[in-house]
Design a protein around this motif. Structure first.
Motif, PDB file in Angstrom:
ATOM      1  N   SER A 131       0.837  -1.206   0.000  1.00 25.41           N
ATOM      2  CA  SER A 131       0.000   0.000   0.000  1.00 25.41           C
ATOM      3  C   SER A 131       0.869   1.251   0.000  1.00 25.41           C
ATOM      4  O   SER A 131       0.608   2.214  -0.736  1.00 25.41           O
ATOM      5  N   GLU A 132       1.927   1.259   0.833  1.00 30.92           N
ATOM      6  CA  GLU A 132       2.832   2.396   0.898  1.00 30.92           C
ATOM      7  C   GLU A 132       3.569   2.599  -0.427  1.00 30.92           C
ATOM      8  O   GLU A 132       3.707   3.723  -0.920  1.00 30.92           O
ATOM      9  N   ALA A 133       4.033   1.489  -1.013  1.00 35.06           N
ATOM     10  CA  ALA A 133       4.765   1.578  -2.277  1.00 35.06           C
ATOM     11  C   ALA A 133       3.860   2.126  -3.372  1.00 35.06           C
ATOM     12  O   ALA A 133       4.269   2.974  -4.167  1.00 35.06           O
ATOM     13  N   ALA A 134       2.611   1.640  -3.412  1.00 34.84           N
ATOM     14  CA  ALA A 134       1.667   2.103  -4.434  1.00 34.84           C
ATOM     15  C   ALA A 134       1.349   3.574  -4.265  1.00 34.84           C
ATOM     16  O   ALA A 134       1.157   4.303  -5.242  1.00 34.84           O
ATOM     17  N   HIS A 135       1.326   4.042  -3.017  1.00 31.15           N
ATOM     18  CA  HIS A 135       0.974   5.434  -2.748  1.00 31.15           C
ATOM     19  C   HIS A 135       2.127   6.380  -3.063  1.00 31.15           C
ATOM     20  O   HIS A 135       1.914   7.498  -3.549  1.00 31.15           O
ATOM     21  N   GLN A 136       3.360   5.924  -2.818  1.00 25.96           N
ATOM     22  CA  GLN A 136       4.516   6.812  -2.914  1.00 25.96           C
ATOM     23  C   GLN A 136       5.234   6.750  -4.256  1.00 25.96           C
ATOM     24  O   GLN A 136       5.856   7.734  -4.675  1.00 25.96           O
ATOM     25  N   SER A 137       5.162   5.605  -4.929  1.00 23.99           N
ATOM     26  CA  SER A 137       5.961   5.426  -6.135  1.00 23.99           C
ATOM     27  C   SER A 137       5.480   6.314  -7.274  1.00 23.99           C
ATOM     28  O   SER A 137       4.286   6.422  -7.537  1.00 23.99           O
ATOM     29  N   PHE A 252      -5.634  -8.403  -3.297  1.00 21.96           N
ATOM     30  CA  PHE A 252      -5.294  -7.099  -2.716  1.00 21.96           C
ATOM     31  C   PHE A 252      -4.177  -6.445  -3.516  1.00 21.96           C
ATOM     32  O   PHE A 252      -4.204  -5.239  -3.774  1.00 21.96           O
ATOM     33  N   VAL A 253      -3.194  -7.243  -3.913  1.00 17.60           N
ATOM     34  CA  VAL A 253      -2.071  -6.719  -4.697  1.00 17.60           C
ATOM     35  C   VAL A 253      -2.579  -6.106  -5.996  1.00 17.60           C
ATOM     36  O   VAL A 253      -2.175  -5.003  -6.381  1.00 17.60           O
ATOM     37  N   THR A 254      -3.487  -6.796  -6.678  1.00 21.26           N
ATOM     38  CA  THR A 254      -4.000  -6.274  -7.949  1.00 21.26           C
ATOM     39  C   THR A 254      -4.770  -4.974  -7.731  1.00 21.26           C
ATOM     40  O   THR A 254      -4.709  -4.069  -8.572  1.00 21.26           O
ATOM     41  N   ALA A 255      -5.469  -4.869  -6.608  1.00 22.97           N
ATOM     42  CA  ALA A 255      -6.204  -3.630  -6.319  1.00 22.97           C
ATOM     43  C   ALA A 255      -5.239  -2.463  -6.151  1.00 22.97           C
ATOM     44  O   ALA A 255      -5.500  -1.350  -6.622  1.00 22.97           O
ATOM     45  N   GLN A 256      -4.107  -2.711  -5.482  1.00 25.29           N
ATOM     46  CA  GLN A 256      -3.114  -1.667  -5.282  1.00 25.29           C
ATOM     47  C   GLN A 256      -2.452  -1.272  -6.609  1.00 25.29           C
ATOM     48  O   GLN A 256      -2.216  -0.093  -6.876  1.00 25.29           O
ATOM     49  N   ILE A 257      -2.146  -2.264  -7.437  1.00 26.32           N
ATOM     50  CA  ILE A 257      -1.551  -1.969  -8.741  1.00 26.32           C
ATOM     51  C   ILE A 257      -2.520  -1.146  -9.579  1.00 26.32           C
ATOM     52  O   ILE A 257      -2.135  -0.150 -10.211  1.00 26.32           O
ATOM     53  N   SER A 258      -3.795  -1.547  -9.576  1.00 27.50           N
ATOM     54  CA  SER A 258      -4.798  -0.834 -10.368  1.00 27.50           C
ATOM     55  C   SER A 258      -4.933   0.609  -9.914  1.00 27.50           C
ATOM     56  O   SER A 258      -5.036   1.534 -10.730  1.00 27.50           O
ATOM     57  N   THR A 259      -4.927   0.809  -8.597  1.00 24.91           N
ATOM     58  CA  THR A 259      -5.025   2.168  -8.059  1.00 24.91           C
ATOM     59  C   THR A 259      -3.820   3.004  -8.480  1.00 24.91           C
ATOM     60  O   THR A 259      -3.965   4.176  -8.854  1.00 24.91           O
ATOM     61  N   ALA A 260      -2.635   2.398  -8.418  1.00 22.70           N
ATOM     62  CA  ALA A 260      -1.415   3.120  -8.797  1.00 22.70           C
ATOM     63  C   ALA A 260      -1.424   3.463 -10.282  1.00 22.70           C
ATOM     64  O   ALA A 260      -1.025   4.562 -10.678  1.00 22.70           O
ATOM     65  N   VAL A 261      -1.874   2.520 -11.118  1.00 16.49           N
ATOM     66  CA  VAL A 261      -1.935   2.773 -12.564  1.00 16.49           C
ATOM     67  C   VAL A 261      -2.934   3.887 -12.860  1.00 16.49           C
ATOM     68  O   VAL A 261      -2.671   4.782 -13.666  1.00 16.49           O
TER      69      VAL A 261
END
Length: 440
Positions: A131-137, A252-261
């Motif tokens: 979650s942190e990586a998706a938010h910050q990257s 959950f991982v896919t949800a985070q990736i989708s949000t980041a994309v």
């Protein structure tokens, strides 16, 4: 202490879910309760006489030997945690309590399997880290790399792929990481990625394939709301499969990736709107000023020339008055494309508003090069434009300012090129005019 002295307790000890071990001074198993089969997969008799340390996970051997020395020195050790190797090769997390029997010259220890607790803690930490990586990257590829590492620390992952739909609705692998289980392990043969992703897209759900061509592969949709962005494809390795808990984590991982994309796409769209002209797609004033400032710094440092071409369309008002503003907009779009194709890829073409365009030329060795490019732009705009079923000839007036001859800062260069353009326009248009040197 001999086996017969505690053999009468074996029937009771073997009822325990924990594993009870007795290890001699040489570190070999003297006794192991039946709990070892449930915890580590071995028959208890198969371990008798074997070295305890040989079953410890490699990375945990040193700290385990240190704790063994403490126990043999007379300390009672409780809640010491390490990992043992299960018979199937996976690590098992154990919590130990041990003490030394001086009388019998053995270590007596009780181990409890805490793998489930540790896995839950690790997954909770991974969820937070992802979650942190998706938010910050800010870099998608860096994010995918971080997520792949986090997931591989929790689950068996021999192949990790992120496949996205491009602008033509074709599947493109944008990130791939392969981890071999060992030096002799054979790489997984890739299946038909297009077919797998199309199946996930069609069913809009997680897919786990068993057929020979795709056996072991898992596909999860990357979705932002109702919009499918791509597919996460994974393979755990030969003869391994992901269970329901694994799939829940990966969802959950896919949800985070989708949000980041989605966020990355939104930021790119906002940046496009902020720095580009919405009608032509060219750079706007803000982006041109930024690039001009950097170009001036480079030119000053490298002692090279740069130039600005200020361009205005001579008969643009006639088009608007004759066939309307919609045709005028189309004329501006076609003009922008012709200019872009006439200059080099390293040059910046900007729309300054209305029918005015500015071209930034870098890496210029001599003023003659600038004049050649300007003439190429003029020639590109001489051909007629087809607008609303009619032919229109719209010629350019082009003013040129060269650094440092016509100005040493962005304001002076823009002013000099603008004045030169108006001079060309007032002299009949459809011509190129070089700026005069600035007044002392």
């Amino acid at each position: 202490m001999k086996g017969k002295q505690y053999q009468s307790l074996v029937n009771y000890i073997d009822l325990l879910l924990d594993m009870v071990c007795v290890v001699d001074q040489q570190g070999r198993f003297v006794f192991v309760s039946a709990g070892v089969e449930q915890i580590l997969g071995y028959q208890s008799g198969a371990l008798i006489g074997k070295r305890m340390i040989d079953y410890v996970w490699p990375e945990d051997k040193e700290k385990t030997l240190q704790q063994a020395q403490r126990v043999m020195a007379g300390e009672s050790v409780t809640h010491f945690e390490n990992r043992y190797r299960h018979q199937n090769g996976r690590p098992v997390c154990l919590s130990w309590s041990a003490r030394w029997s001086e009388t019998d010259g053995v270590r007596v220890a009780v181990a409890r399997d805490i793998s489930t607790i540790k896995q839950a803690q690790a997954r909770q930490h991974a969820v937070y880290a992802i979650s942190e990586a998706a938010h910050q990257s800010q870099d998608p590829v860096q994010l995918y790399q971080q997520i792949a590492v986090i997931v591989a620390a929790l689950l068996p992952v021999q192949h990790f792929m992120i496949v996205m739909l491009d602008q033509h609705a074709r599947w493109q692998c944008i990130f791939q990481q392969q981890r071999l289980a060992g030096a002799d392990a054979e790489p997984i043969v890739l299946p038909d990625i297009h077919a797998l992703c199309s199946e996930v897209a069609q069913k809009q759900d997680v897919q786990q394939w068993e057929q020979q061509s795709a056996a072991g592969w898992l596909g999860l949709p990357l979705q932002a709301g109702a919009v499918l962005q791509g597919v996460l494809l994974l393979h755990p390795g030969p003869d391994l499969h992901y269970n329901a808990d694994d799939i829940a984590l990966l969802t959950f991982v896919t949800a985070q990736i989708s949000t980041a994309v989605e966020r990355s796409t939104m930021l790119a769209r906002l940046e496009q709107l902020a720095l580009h002209d919405s009608l032509t797609g060219l750079a706007n004033r803000t982006l041109l000023h930024d690039r001009l400032q950097l170009a001036l710094q480079r030119a000053g440092r490298e002692h090279r020339l740069l130039a600005l071409l200020y361009l205005d369309l001579d008969r643009f008002k006639q088009v608007n008055d004759t066939v309307g503003h919609q045709a005028g907009d189309l004329l501006l779009q076609q003009t922008a494309q012709r200019i872009v194709h006439a200059v080099r890829q390293t040059d910046t073409v900007a729309r300054f508003g209305g029918d005015e365009f500015v071209i930034l030329l870098e890496q210029i060795d001599q003023s003659g090069t600038v004049l050649k490019i300007a003439e190429k732009v003029r020639q590109a705009l001489l051909a007629p434009f087809m607008l609303a079923g009619q032919q229109f000839y719209v010629y350019p007036s082009i003013g040129i300012a060269i650094y440092p001859e016509h100005g040493e800062d962005s304001r002076q260069l823009l002013l000099s090129s603008d004045v030169a353009m108006y001079s060309a326009k007032h002299n009949g248009g459809n011509q190129i005019k070089l700026a005069a040197p600035p007044s002392p």
